[in-house]
Enzyme design. Sequence first.
Site, mmCIF file in Angstrom:
data_model
loop_
_atom_site.group_PDB
_atom_site.id
_atom_site.type_symbol
_atom_site.label_atom_id
_atom_site.label_comp_id
_atom_site.label_asym_id
_atom_site.label_seq_id
_atom_site.Cartn_x
_atom_site.Cartn_y
_atom_site.Cartn_z
ATOM 1 N N GLY A 83 0.831 -1.203 0.000
ATOM 2 C CA GLY A 83 0.000 0.000 0.000
ATOM 3 C C GLY A 83 0.861 1.247 0.000
ATOM 4 N N GLY A 101 -0.542 4.422 0.056
ATOM 5 C CA GLY A 101 -1.292 5.587 0.535
ATOM 6 C C GLY A 101 -0.537 6.260 1.681
ATOM 7 N N ALA A 107 -0.620 5.851 4.930
ATOM 8 C CA ALA A 107 -0.077 4.997 5.992
ATOM 9 C C ALA A 107 1.166 4.248 5.499
ATOM 10 C CB ALA A 107 -1.147 4.016 6.476
ATOM 11 N N GLY A 108 1.049 3.624 4.324
ATOM 12 C CA GLY A 108 2.175 2.844 3.810
ATOM 13 C C GLY A 108 3.365 3.730 3.481
ATOM 14 N N PHE A 137 -14.835 21.048 12.743
ATOM 15 C CA PHE A 137 -15.278 19.811 12.096
ATOM 16 C C PHE A 137 -16.251 19.120 13.037
ATOM 17 C CE2 PHE A 137 -13.518 17.012 8.581
ATOM 18 C CZ PHE A 137 -13.254 18.043 7.703
ATOM 19 N N ASP A 143 -8.944 -5.684 -0.109
ATOM 20 C CA ASP A 143 -8.110 -6.872 -0.382
ATOM 21 C C ASP A 143 -7.315 -7.323 0.841
ATOM 22 O OD1 ASP A 143 -8.950 -6.347 -2.944
ATOM 23 O OD2 ASP A 143 -7.014 -5.607 -3.633
ATOM 24 N N GLN A 151 -18.823 3.542 8.134
ATOM 25 C CA GLN A 151 -19.227 4.950 8.232
ATOM 26 C C GLN A 151 -19.905 5.435 6.959
ATOM 27 O OE1 GLN A 151 -16.324 8.485 8.623
ATOM 28 N NE2 GLN A 151 -17.522 8.463 10.503
ATOM 29 N N HIS A 198 -20.864 8.789 5.227
ATOM 30 C CA HIS A 198 -20.614 10.230 5.283
ATOM 31 C C HIS A 198 -21.914 10.924 4.884
ATOM 32 C CE1 HIS A 198 -18.984 14.171 4.458
ATOM 33 N NE2 HIS A 198 -17.804 13.790 4.905
ATOM 34 N N LEU A 250 -17.723 12.370 -2.735
ATOM 35 C CA LEU A 250 -17.766 13.119 -1.487
ATOM 36 C C LEU A 250 -17.825 14.635 -1.666
ATOM 37 C CD1 LEU A 250 -17.454 12.546 1.600
ATOM 38 C CD2 LEU A 250 -15.139 13.388 1.331
ATOM 39 N N GLU A 301 -16.604 17.334 4.538
ATOM 40 C CA GLU A 301 -17.142 17.920 5.764
ATOM 41 C C GLU A 301 -16.618 19.350 5.959
ATOM 42 O OE1 GLU A 301 -17.403 15.146 8.921
ATOM 43 O OE2 GLU A 301 -17.135 16.670 10.447
ATOM 44 N N ARG A 353 -20.738 12.314 12.205
ATOM 45 C CA ARG A 353 -21.264 11.791 10.942
ATOM 46 C C ARG A 353 -22.377 10.775 11.116
ATOM 47 N NH1 ARG A 353 -15.437 11.310 7.872
ATOM 48 N NH2 ARG A 353 -15.256 13.554 7.598
ATOM 49 N N HIS A 399 -18.321 5.604 3.334
ATOM 50 C CA HIS A 399 -17.123 6.437 3.301
ATOM 51 C C HIS A 399 -15.914 5.808 3.956
ATOM 52 C CE1 HIS A 399 -14.892 10.135 3.128
ATOM 53 N NE2 HIS A 399 -14.785 10.222 4.437
ATOM 54 N N GLU A 419 -6.224 2.764 7.254
ATOM 55 C CA GLU A 419 -7.645 2.407 7.279
ATOM 56 C C GLU A 419 -7.883 0.901 7.380
ATOM 57 O OE1 GLU A 419 -10.037 4.625 4.538
ATOM 58 O OE2 GLU A 419 -11.794 3.358 4.867
ATOM 59 N N ARG A 439 -15.913 7.182 13.462
ATOM 60 C CA ARG A 439 -14.731 8.042 13.360
ATOM 61 C C ARG A 439 -15.138 9.502 13.260
ATOM 62 N NH1 ARG A 439 -11.849 10.534 9.013
ATOM 63 N NH2 ARG A 439 -12.950 9.451 7.345
ATOM 64 N N SER A 463 -8.702 10.459 10.480
ATOM 65 C CA SER A 463 -8.111 9.335 9.743
ATOM 66 C C SER A 463 -6.760 9.702 9.152
ATOM 67 C CB SER A 463 -9.042 8.860 8.635
ATOM 68 O OG SER A 463 -8.350 7.930 7.844
ATOM 69 N N LEU A 464 -6.674 10.881 8.541
ATOM 70 C CA LEU A 464 -5.364 11.295 8.026
ATOM 71 C C LEU A 464 -4.375 11.308 9.181
ATOM 72 C CD1 LEU A 464 -6.091 14.195 5.500
ATOM 73 C CD2 LEU A 464 -5.912 11.751 5.095
HETATM 74 C C1 FAD Z 1 -13.092 11.198 -0.745
HETATM 75 C C2 FAD Z 1 -12.461 11.018 0.614
HETATM 76 C C3 FAD Z 1 -12.113 12.120 1.372
HETATM 77 C C4 FAD Z 1 -11.524 11.953 2.623
HETATM 78 N N1 FAD Z 1 -11.186 13.054 3.351
HETATM 79 C C5 FAD Z 1 -10.584 12.888 4.556
HETATM 80 C C6 FAD Z 1 -10.174 14.024 5.322
HETATM 81 O O1 FAD Z 1 -10.313 15.171 4.910
HETATM 82 N N2 FAD Z 1 -9.599 13.803 6.523
HETATM 83 C C7 FAD Z 1 -9.400 12.543 7.035
HETATM 84 O O2 FAD Z 1 -8.862 12.410 8.127
HETATM 85 N N3 FAD Z 1 -9.765 11.451 6.306
HETATM 86 C C8 FAD Z 1 -10.341 11.606 5.086
HETATM 87 N N4 FAD Z 1 -10.695 10.488 4.375
HETATM 88 C C9 FAD Z 1 -10.290 9.166 4.836
HETATM 89 C C10 FAD Z 1 -8.816 8.965 4.531
HETATM 90 O O3 FAD Z 1 -8.470 9.637 3.356
HETATM 91 C C11 FAD Z 1 -8.462 7.495 4.361
HETATM 92 O O4 FAD Z 1 -8.943 6.765 5.441
HETATM 93 C C12 FAD Z 1 -6.947 7.317 4.287
HETATM 94 O O5 FAD Z 1 -6.390 8.176 3.319
HETATM 95 C C13 FAD Z 1 -6.586 5.873 3.981
HETATM 96 O O6 FAD Z 1 -5.195 5.788 3.757
HETATM 97 P P1 FAD Z 1 -4.467 4.405 3.708
HETATM 98 O O7 FAD Z 1 -3.024 4.709 3.565
HETATM 99 O O8 FAD Z 1 -4.882 3.566 4.841
HETATM 100 O O9 FAD Z 1 -5.030 3.680 2.392
HETATM 101 P P2 FAD Z 1 -5.214 4.188 0.872
HETATM 102 O O10 FAD Z 1 -4.802 5.579 0.659
HETATM 103 O O11 FAD Z 1 -6.591 3.802 0.477
HETATM 104 O O12 FAD Z 1 -4.168 3.257 0.086
HETATM 105 C C14 FAD Z 1 -4.350 1.875 -0.030
HETATM 106 C C15 FAD Z 1 -3.158 1.303 -0.771
HETATM 107 O O13 FAD Z 1 -3.208 -0.115 -0.742
HETATM 108 C C16 FAD Z 1 -2.861 -0.635 -1.997
HETATM 109 N N5 FAD Z 1 -3.499 -1.947 -2.148
HETATM 110 C C17 FAD Z 1 -4.743 -2.335 -1.756
HETATM 111 N N6 FAD Z 1 -4.958 -3.614 -2.086
HETATM 112 C C18 FAD Z 1 -3.824 -4.069 -2.684
HETATM 113 C C19 FAD Z 1 -3.433 -5.309 -3.261
HETATM 114 N N7 FAD Z 1 -4.242 -6.359 -3.306
HETATM 115 N N8 FAD Z 1 -2.198 -5.393 -3.790
HETATM 116 C C20 FAD Z 1 -1.349 -4.341 -3.791
HETATM 117 N N9 FAD Z 1 -1.681 -3.136 -3.262
HETATM 118 C C21 FAD Z 1 -2.899 -3.016 -2.721
HETATM 119 C C22 FAD Z 1 -3.380 0.400 -2.983
HETATM 120 O O14 FAD Z 1 -2.668 0.313 -4.196
HETATM 121 C C23 FAD Z 1 -3.088 1.710 -2.240
HETATM 122 O O15 FAD Z 1 -1.780 2.152 -2.522
HETATM 123 C C24 FAD Z 1 -11.286 10.654 3.119
HETATM 124 C C25 FAD Z 1 -11.630 9.538 2.350
HETATM 125 C C26 FAD Z 1 -12.229 9.722 1.127
HETATM 126 C C27 FAD Z 1 -12.640 8.492 0.366
#
Ligand code: FAD
Length: 580
Positions: free
Chosen positions: A10, A12, A14-15, A118, A212, A231, A233, A243, A246, A279, A345, A375, A386, A391-392
């Site tokens: 991942g 995103g 976190a990763g 918020f 996954d 959740q 939204h 979205l 908020e 929410r 959401h 997440e 939440r 979450s960020l």
């Molecule tokens: C539209 C939207 C707006 C948001 N706004 C806010 C906000 O303003 N403030 C806040 O706190 N939170 C917000 N959130 C929530 C927050 O953005 C997410 O919870 C957070 O970014 C998740 O980050 P993550 O690193 O956990 O995963 P993600 O960013 O979802 O990344 C997941 C990663 O896993 C990888 N992956 C998944 N499955 C596989 C697989 N099988 N093989 C290889 N790679 C895989 C993907 O390629 C990706 O790189 C929002 C969410 C959304 C949807």
Amino acid sequence: MIEHDIIVVGGGLAGSRAAVAVAQKYPHLSIGMVSKVHPIRSHSIAAQGGMAAALGNVDANDDWLTHAFDTVKGSDYLADQNAVEILTKSARATIIDLEHMGVLFSRDGAGKIAQRPFGGHTNSRVCYAADKTGHAILHELVSGLIRYGTKLYQEWYVMQLIYEEGEVKGLVAYCIETGEVEVMRSKAVLFATGGYGRVFNTTSNDFASTGDGLCLTAIEGLPLQDMEFVQFHPTGLYPVGVLISEAVRGEGAYLINDLGDRFMANYPISANKMELAPRDITSRNIDREIRAGRGINGGSYVHLDVRHLGREKIISRIPFAREEGMRLLGIDCIDHPLPVRPTVHYSMGGIPTNIDCQAIGLDNHVISGFFAAGECACVSVHGANRLGANSLLECVVFGQRAGEKIAEYAIDRAMPNLNPTVYKDAATAKIKALLDRTGSTRISHLRQELQDLTTAHCGIYRDAANLSNGLEQIQLLKHRYEHDLHIDDRGTVFNLELTAALELQSLLTVGEIIMASALQRQESRGAHSRSDYPHRDDRNFLQHTLGYLKDREIKITSRPVDLSLTQVDLDRFTPQERKY
Ligand SMILES: Cc1cc2nc3c(=O)[nH]c(=O)nc-3n(C[C@H](O)[C@H](O)[C@H](O)COP(=O)(O)OP(=O)(O)OC[C@H]3O[C@@H](n4cnc5c(N)ncnc54)[C@H](O)[C@@H]3O)c2cc1C
């Protein structure tokens, strides 16, 4: 066989934060990052409204304890308070650290980091980069990956977690571009695979949010925690579900029904906070308005109105929300209200971890070599609901912590022993079996049926009859997946139908665990509203749900909630009725 000391799945927030943390502190450790999309395309990029931290720039008396209390109360007292303490205490330093990396946070008139209100937060404490906060942060972190030379396997799909003898030893992945299957061995694996919004038919999540990592964990017989807490939204753009942040209500938007009322005032639970209630409460109120026929023109949506904020504020503070309305519906919110309704959401549940991001099993023991953050993890700072902007914060705080802890774990360990041929052959055979299917059901149809089913049977309101019936119907969908799937593309290069088939397995597995967990929790708490059990029941359910697979059947058990902050502030943190 590919080998790294540490593999992060991942890219995103976190990763990426975890990988950067490893590289900064332990540059000699080799890290591989596997991501099915380019890291910059992870769902984190879409985060809009901001990241919470009690900097006190607007409300000088704000502090981490108030932030912690808001988070625990918002969670309907199901959050683990030891984890909440880490989250909220680390928030200030985390924002400053991001700023030092180069994240351009918006400023107030005096040049300090601006903070907006918020839902569910007592004070104005959400730091932001206009309404494109995820974009601003993820770009800096991914630049960090490149700067530190992290080995990226982008557009590689992880198919299996290698879990043998109580230890995680690596994974099996296939390269979407070439179709090649590879075993990847490592001393430790971090899952940062994001959420599962695509289990439902209306969601703010991107197409890759298919759960996954959760499915791969469950398939190994490991538990998933609190999966019933999905959740909604309150403000997904109607009808698409995309979205509207908020931040828009944070800046002062009104929610209006067909009578022209700001209906949040009509519900005692939200009368004080109005549009800035949390929410779960706001989504339920919108749902009630729609069911009572007070949706706009009697339809399935209400209005989000920002006209009174004025053009200048709209353009400077919430430009993205305006762009979305214009791009998707041709509505400019400067002149007209936006149609909105609740959209799936965020996933409060996930892979249970301790505060060091180590995955934990059924009897609370640590799973060697397996970590989770972001997440997909359930450390649990959000409990049953939440708060926005937490979450960020969680992704960055626990992403960094996961990086440090996984490095400490891996540093003195030897590479585990495993037989790569067994895994490679099994994965190759699985792909071949999928490509050889000659049934009549198309993936997109089966996926739509699943999404409609989960939404109808496990939406904002749930009850036993609907959930039981939904679970029976999922069995039928799973049977068709196994025996009647049809795939047109039999090639190996960029076969997105194959990826969709693998993702559908995740959606089915995760959907089933969500419903089974929801059926078992006979109370209403946070985002989980049972019309047959309308009250919270602390005596029987102040505990985390653990759902796991045994012989392909879902079993449910539980584990206690950590209430340790009560030692600091006894009265405030003890579970009590939630009102705003
Ligand atoms: C539209 C939207 C707006 C948001 N706004 C806010 C906000 O303003 N403030 C806040 O706190 N939170 C917000 N959130 C929530 C927050 O953005 C997410 O919870 C957070 O970014 C998740 O980050 P993550 O690193 O956990 O995963 P993600 O960013 O979802 O990344 C997941 C990663 O896993 C990888 N992956 C998944 N499955 C596989 C697989 N099988 N093989 C290889 N790679 C895989 C993907 O390629 C990706 O790189 C929002 C969410 C959304 C949807």
